[in-house]
Write a protein that holds these residues in place. Structure first.
Motif, PDB file in Angstrom:
ATOM      1  N   SER A 101       3.926  -5.632  -8.820  1.00  0.00           N
ATOM      2  CA  SER A 101       5.001  -4.564  -8.815  1.00  0.00           C
ATOM      3  C   SER A 101       4.039  -3.369  -8.303  1.00  0.00           C
ATOM      4  O   SER A 101       4.455  -2.665  -7.263  1.00  0.00           O
ATOM      5  N   ALA A 102       2.956  -2.956  -8.804  1.00  0.00           N
ATOM      6  CA  ALA A 102       1.976  -1.900  -8.667  1.00  0.00           C
ATOM      7  C   ALA A 102       1.418  -1.959  -7.217  1.00  0.00           C
ATOM      8  O   ALA A 102       1.496  -0.882  -6.570  1.00  0.00           O
ATOM      9  N   LEU A 103       1.371  -3.271  -6.467  1.00  0.00           N
ATOM     10  CA  LEU A 103       0.695  -3.434  -5.337  1.00  0.00           C
ATOM     11  C   LEU A 103       1.872  -2.913  -4.252  1.00  0.00           C
ATOM     12  O   LEU A 103       1.697  -2.553  -3.264  1.00  0.00           O
ATOM     13  N   LEU A 104       3.245  -2.870  -4.857  1.00  0.00           N
ATOM     14  CA  LEU A 104       4.027  -2.573  -3.609  1.00  0.00           C
ATOM     15  C   LEU A 104       3.960  -0.959  -3.197  1.00  0.00           C
ATOM     16  O   LEU A 104       4.854  -0.606  -2.690  1.00  0.00           O
ATOM     17  N   LEU A 105       3.216  -0.321  -4.023  1.00  0.00           N
ATOM     18  CA  LEU A 105       2.943   1.042  -3.787  1.00  0.00           C
ATOM     19  C   LEU A 105       2.023   1.385  -2.764  1.00  0.00           C
ATOM     20  O   LEU A 105       1.809   2.392  -2.167  1.00  0.00           O
ATOM     21  N   GLU A 106       1.562   0.132  -2.000  1.00  0.00           N
ATOM     22  CA  GLU A 106       0.629   0.156  -0.940  1.00  0.00           C
ATOM     23  C   GLU A 106       1.187  -0.056   0.301  1.00  0.00           C
ATOM     24  O   GLU A 106       2.123  -0.966   0.469  1.00  0.00           O
ATOM     25  N   PRO A 107       1.093   0.784   1.250  1.00  0.00           N
ATOM     26  CA  PRO A 107       1.829   0.801   2.487  1.00  0.00           C
ATOM     27  C   PRO A 107       1.764  -0.679   3.329  1.00  0.00           C
ATOM     28  O   PRO A 107       2.837  -1.097   3.791  1.00  0.00           O
ATOM     29  N   GLU A 108       0.381  -1.139   3.327  1.00  0.00           N
ATOM     30  CA  GLU A 108       0.308  -2.556   3.905  1.00  0.00           C
ATOM     31  C   GLU A 108       1.001  -3.558   3.494  1.00  0.00           C
ATOM     32  O   GLU A 108       1.246  -4.571   4.164  1.00  0.00           O
ATOM     33  N   MET A 109       1.396  -3.181   2.070  1.00  0.00           N
ATOM     34  CA  MET A 109       2.071  -4.411   1.280  1.00  0.00           C
ATOM     35  C   MET A 109       3.593  -4.403   1.870  1.00  0.00           C
ATOM     36  O   MET A 109       4.384  -5.174   2.212  1.00  0.00           O
ATOM     37  N   LEU A 110       4.049  -3.103   1.863  1.00  0.00           N
ATOM     38  CA  LEU A 110       5.343  -3.003   2.206  1.00  0.00           C
ATOM     39  C   LEU A 110       5.665  -3.457   3.623  1.00  0.00           C
ATOM     40  O   LEU A 110       6.972  -3.581   3.862  1.00  0.00           O
ATOM     41  N   ALA A 111       4.724  -3.061   4.408  1.00  0.00           N
ATOM     42  CA  ALA A 111       4.892  -3.381   5.930  1.00  0.00           C
ATOM     43  C   ALA A 111       5.050  -4.947   5.878  1.00  0.00           C
ATOM     44  O   ALA A 111       5.360  -5.547   6.915  1.00  0.00           O
ATOM     45  N   ALA A 112       4.408  -5.632   4.858  1.00  0.00           N
ATOM     46  CA  ALA A 112       4.389  -7.252   5.134  1.00  0.00           C
ATOM     47  C   ALA A 112       5.599  -7.836   4.299  1.00  0.00           C
ATOM     48  O   ALA A 112       5.848  -9.038   4.722  1.00  0.00           O
ATOM     49  N   VAL A 113       6.303  -6.943   3.520  1.00  0.00           N
ATOM     50  CA  VAL A 113       7.565  -7.950   2.908  1.00  0.00           C
ATOM     51  C   VAL A 113       8.591  -8.188   3.694  1.00  0.00           C
ATOM     52  O   VAL A 113       8.861  -7.694   4.771  1.00  0.00           O
ATOM     53  N   PRO A 131       3.415   7.119  -4.531  1.00  0.00           N
ATOM     54  CA  PRO A 131       2.735   7.957  -3.834  1.00  0.00           C
ATOM     55  C   PRO A 131       3.331   8.604  -2.372  1.00  0.00           C
ATOM     56  O   PRO A 131       4.035   7.589  -1.674  1.00  0.00           O
ATOM     57  N   GLU A 132       3.154   9.571  -1.975  1.00  0.00           N
ATOM     58  CA  GLU A 132       3.569  10.105  -0.602  1.00  0.00           C
ATOM     59  C   GLU A 132       3.252   9.221   0.843  1.00  0.00           C
ATOM     60  O   GLU A 132       4.278   9.024   1.454  1.00  0.00           O
ATOM     61  N   THR A 133       2.193   8.828   0.540  1.00  0.00           N
ATOM     62  CA  THR A 133       1.694   7.971   1.574  1.00  0.00           C
ATOM     63  C   THR A 133       2.517   6.503   1.841  1.00  0.00           C
ATOM     64  O   THR A 133       2.573   6.029   2.655  1.00  0.00           O
ATOM     65  N   THR A 134       3.250   6.255   0.726  1.00  0.00           N
ATOM     66  CA  THR A 134       4.060   4.990   0.569  1.00  0.00           C
ATOM     67  C   THR A 134       5.493   5.284   0.782  1.00  0.00           C
ATOM     68  O   THR A 134       6.366   4.553   1.337  1.00  0.00           O
ATOM     69  N   ARG A 135       5.900   6.566   0.413  1.00  0.00           N
ATOM     70  CA  ARG A 135       7.410   6.698   0.294  1.00  0.00           C
ATOM     71  C   ARG A 135       8.209   6.708   1.663  1.00  0.00           C
ATOM     72  O   ARG A 135       9.176   6.192   1.584  1.00  0.00           O
ATOM     73  N   GLU A 136       7.587   7.097   2.758  1.00  0.00           N
ATOM     74  CA  GLU A 136       8.264   6.932   4.168  1.00  0.00           C
ATOM     75  C   GLU A 136       8.410   5.281   4.437  1.00  0.00           C
ATOM     76  O   GLU A 136       9.611   5.011   4.687  1.00  0.00           O
ATOM     77  N   THR A 137       7.138   4.477   4.006  1.00  0.00           N
ATOM     78  CA  THR A 137       7.450   3.252   4.521  1.00  0.00           C
ATOM     79  C   THR A 137       8.657   2.424   3.496  1.00  0.00           C
ATOM     80  O   THR A 137       9.535   1.598   4.009  1.00  0.00           O
ATOM     81  N   ALA A 138       8.690   2.841   2.175  1.00  0.00           N
ATOM     82  CA  ALA A 138       9.532   2.355   1.254  1.00  0.00           C
ATOM     83  C   ALA A 138      11.056   2.663   1.779  1.00  0.00           C
ATOM     84  O   ALA A 138      11.930   1.861   1.717  1.00  0.00           O
ATOM     85  N   ARG A 139      11.008   3.922   2.158  1.00  0.00           N
ATOM     86  CA  ARG A 139      12.495   4.365   2.514  1.00  0.00           C
ATOM     87  C   ARG A 139      12.854   3.606   4.012  1.00  0.00           C
ATOM     88  O   ARG A 139      14.080   3.272   3.934  1.00  0.00           O
ATOM     89  N   ALA A 140      11.800   3.247   4.554  1.00  0.00           N
ATOM     90  CA  ALA A 140      12.143   2.201   5.896  1.00  0.00           C
ATOM     91  C   ALA A 140      12.652   0.692   5.552  1.00  0.00           C
ATOM     92  O   ALA A 140      13.536   0.375   6.095  1.00  0.00           O
ATOM     93  N   VAL A 141      11.897   0.391   4.250  1.00  0.00           N
ATOM     94  CA  VAL A 141      12.437  -0.947   3.991  1.00  0.00           C
ATOM     95  C   VAL A 141      13.950  -0.805   3.035  1.00  0.00           C
ATOM     96  O   VAL A 141      14.562  -1.669   3.624  1.00  0.00           O
ATOM     97  N   VAL A 142      13.979   0.083   2.509  1.00  0.00           N
ATOM     98  CA  VAL A 142      15.365   0.385   1.918  1.00  0.00           C
ATOM     99  C   VAL A 142      16.315   0.684   3.138  1.00  0.00           C
ATOM    100  O   VAL A 142      17.506   0.173   2.880  1.00  0.00           O
TER     101      VAL A 142
END
Length: 387
Positions: A101-113, A131-142
């Motif tokens: 779960s913690a690794l999902l906070l990494e942008p490169e992880m989210l881009a691969a799921v 972190p803010e660096t991941t939030r935008e990518t997470a929103r895109a996934v959601v």
């Protein structure tokens, strides 16, 4: 005449080798190469005990390592070798079995799921630590998951619910200017008099002006405890769809031990989801008290409680509140889950107590939800699925 092709002995050994995972116990003696070896390696990294590395030789220990790059490469591999539905299961297993779960906070992880409802639930539970660096990518996934759900569910929900609203507003004793002549003629075809070439309408159908002006009110009251993650995702999408109907005033309330009203964010279900806080305790009584305080026209209101009913608040007060709402004319619906995950875990004692009040509690799939809402709006029996 067609013939049935049977797999060769070598092909059978290959299949058994992929099933058994290699090592001394597989008994096949079959080495894997190329794509087969890569598939086996991806499975071995997650499930362990599957001898052989990607080159098809030697034993190897399972594991994805602790770095985001290695996990991101593995995510890319499984998307290459397996279909989407299998990828989603493997991702879920990786998060649960290997603590990723913690690794999902990494942008490169989210881009691969591979985005799905369960991944959204995991991201929402990590929101406060993100972190803010991941939030935008997470929103895109959601956003991708929410958009897919809306495409699948919105049209049928709007048509089903709109039809129910039309039927519930229809009256049988309209004034002349409010008669729906098309429906009236069709309803009275049996009374056609051929000698006069006319229909004698025994029943008039129309829409009363007052009935048309009354908006139905729908309150979605959603448990945001950790076990309800998928239900929260679906409820946010349905809330946004219902809010788009002018004939319905929709309110969305989420709760754990606190209550949050997200109605003003219903124009964007992604904002709704990031306004939730998955996890924590449960106080259904407090949530229902808030919803009850916002009801102004009980006879025109449907309250949908979505919860597994593991109440941490005052049980007797919760039941009294449900009874009071029903007595005032509110249509009360309790969904133990709003998801495709099968039979949910829930508090059977509380479910039985609600049923005794005339408010049966049952699990509901997203595909069934529009029918449930239509029945509640029309005040007819709910389409409860067989247990």
């Amino acid at each position: 005449m067609s013939s049935v092709t049977t797999p060769s002995d070598d092909e059978r050994l290959r299949r058994w080798r992929l099933v058994l995972g290699g090592g001394e116990a597989d008994g096949t003696g079959r080495a894997l190469t190329g794509t087969d070896a890569a598939m086996d390696g991806a499975l071995a990294a997650l499930y362990g005990g599957r001898g052989g590395d990607r080159r098809g030789g030697g034993d190897r220990s399972a594991g994805l390592g602790g770095s985001a790059p290695s996990v991101a490469r593995w995510l890319g591999d499984i998307r290459t070798y397996f279909r989407s539905s299998v990828v989603q299961v493997m991702q879920r297993d990786a998060i649960e079995r290997l603590g990723l779960s913690a690794l999902l906070l990494e942008p490169e992880m989210l881009a691969a799921v591979e985005p799905d409802v369960h991944l959204v639930g995991t991201l929402l539970s990590l929101d406060k630590a993100m972190p803010e660096t991941t939030r935008e990518t997470a929103r895109a996934v959601v956003r991708e998951v929410v958009d897919d759900l809306e495409k699948r569910l919105a049209t049928r929900t709007r048509s089903t619910v709109t039809g129910a609203l039309d039927r519930s507003a229809r009256i049988s004793r309209p004034r002349h200017r409010d008669i729906d002549w098309d429906r009236t003629v069709r309803a009275n075809l049996a009374h056609y008099l051929p000698e006069y070439r006319t229909i004698v309408p025994e029943r008039l159908i129309g829409y009363g002006r007052a009935a048309r002006s009354v908006r139905k009110e729908v309150v979605l009251c959603v448990d945001q405890s950790g076990s309800m993650a998928a239900s929260v995702v679906y409820a946010s999408v349905f809330g946004a769809v219902l809010a788009s109907l002018r004939a319905i005033a929709t309110r969305l309330v989420v709760f754990d031990t606190a209550v949050v009203d997200l109605t003003d964010q219903l124009d964007d279900p992604v904002d709704v989801l990031f306004g939730t806080r998955l996890g924590g305790g449960t106080d259904i009584n407090r949530a229902l008290a808030y919803c009850q305080s916002r009801i102004t026209r009980p006879a025109d209101t449907v309250v949908v409680l979505i919860s597994d009913l593991y109440e941490g608040g005052i049980r007797d007060e919760m039941l009294k509140r449900v009874a009071a709402m029903k007595a005032s004319g509110v249509q009360f619906v309790c969904l133990l889950a709003l998801s495709d995950e099968g039979a949910p875990a829930y508090d059977r004692e509380h479910a039985a107590a609600l049923a005794a009040l005339g408010a049966p509690a049952f699990a509901c799939t997203p595909d069934l939800f529009p029918e449930v809402m239509a029945a509640a709006l029309e005040k007819r029996p709910l389409p409860i699925p067989a247990a």
